[in-house]
Write a protein that holds these residues in place. Sequence first.
Motif: not given
Lengths: 137, 137, 137
Positions: B19, B61-62, B65, B72, B75, C14-16, C44, C47, C105
């Motif tokens: 975040k 949850e990630f 990753m 990333g 890069r 958020s990716g959840t 996230f 995705r 990503m």
Amino acid sequence: MAQDQGKLSFIMFSGTADKFIPLGVVSQAASAMGMQVNVFVTGFALRGFTKQAQALPFPAEFASMAPAVAQGMERAHVASWDKMLRDAKELGAKIYACSMMSSVMGLKKQDFNDLVDDVVGAATFLEQAEGGQTLFI
Amino acid sequence: MAQDQGKLSFIMFSGTADKFIPLGVVSQAASAMGMQVNVFVTGFALRGFTKQAQALPFPAEFASMAPAVAQGMERAHVASWDKMLRDAKELGAKIYACSMMSSVMGLKKQDFNDLVDDVVGAATFLEQAEGGQTLFI
Amino acid sequence: MAQDQGKLSFIMFSGTADKFIPLGVVSQAASAMGMQVNVFVTGFALRGFTKQAQALPFPAEFASMAPAVAQGMERAHVASWDKMLRDAKELGAKIYACSMMSSVMGLKKQDFNDLVDDVVGAATFLEQAEGGQTLFI
């Protein structure tokens, strides 16, 4: 205070215990400043507003800090989040439960405690929030 | 640019490492556009602003990753979040630590690093944020 | 409706899986009310917008509730989040992928599905969001 600067709305979605602290603090502070405060409770956060108390989990990443935070809250004489929300309500804040997510979670109006003023849809809330600031918690 | 369109405030609450990237990116971009940027750091996010560096956890949850994201970022030549915040500060952004949560977490003004301009209460921050947009992260 | 009251923007980070529900519901409701809706997808959450479908994890704290929520969504006849976003887009909503985080990503424009209108930078999004309300999800 101009009308379009004096309104603060919340979409309270997160259901972890920590997020209820800023909801309480900011809604109370804004109400005390004379701002119009609206809270739209949805998602897992609905579990914090039911008559039958449900345990609110601490965020997984900070679970080990839960006891220290609880002790710190007590040491700093910080009121509980629902006490702060009650103070905000006495100053005019309104709290609404999301009708759609209530339905999804099998909760009816009578399942909510007295913090909740009404069960409304997202469109009704957006109309009330218009022209102010809205925080998604 | 009208004054009520040119202000962007952040309530930075979340303490997971991911975040801090949008905090850095958006505060830097907004500052570069001439917007007045205010950041109110509270909750677990305070741990990102202490002199004694504290590891910021990746969201549960990630977690798998985390290495790919770090690679990333390198890069894509993305600056670190604190570098972006420093750039924002050079363009006028202000960063405040929440007095109440600092107290809860046992942090004093001298415990914060030089990113933090002052330790203030929620009401002071809300006054500064009035009339603009506020993001709760 | 005044222009500065009729705009709602989202920074979808958020990716959840759960957080995509309020994105769908609120963007659809706001679009149906005639508000100009802009969504900036980053972190996230990217995705959720790729051609090659990626599983969106449930938040760690509420993983045990995933089946009940899925059943409740079906029972309450709630549309899927991407169906709601498509409805919003038919009413004028725009969805942008963050160029920087796409790069981090390893995602290129052709990797995103047809929900995404364009890949843009944070400054471009902030310009579009100016004068309205912005939710950080």
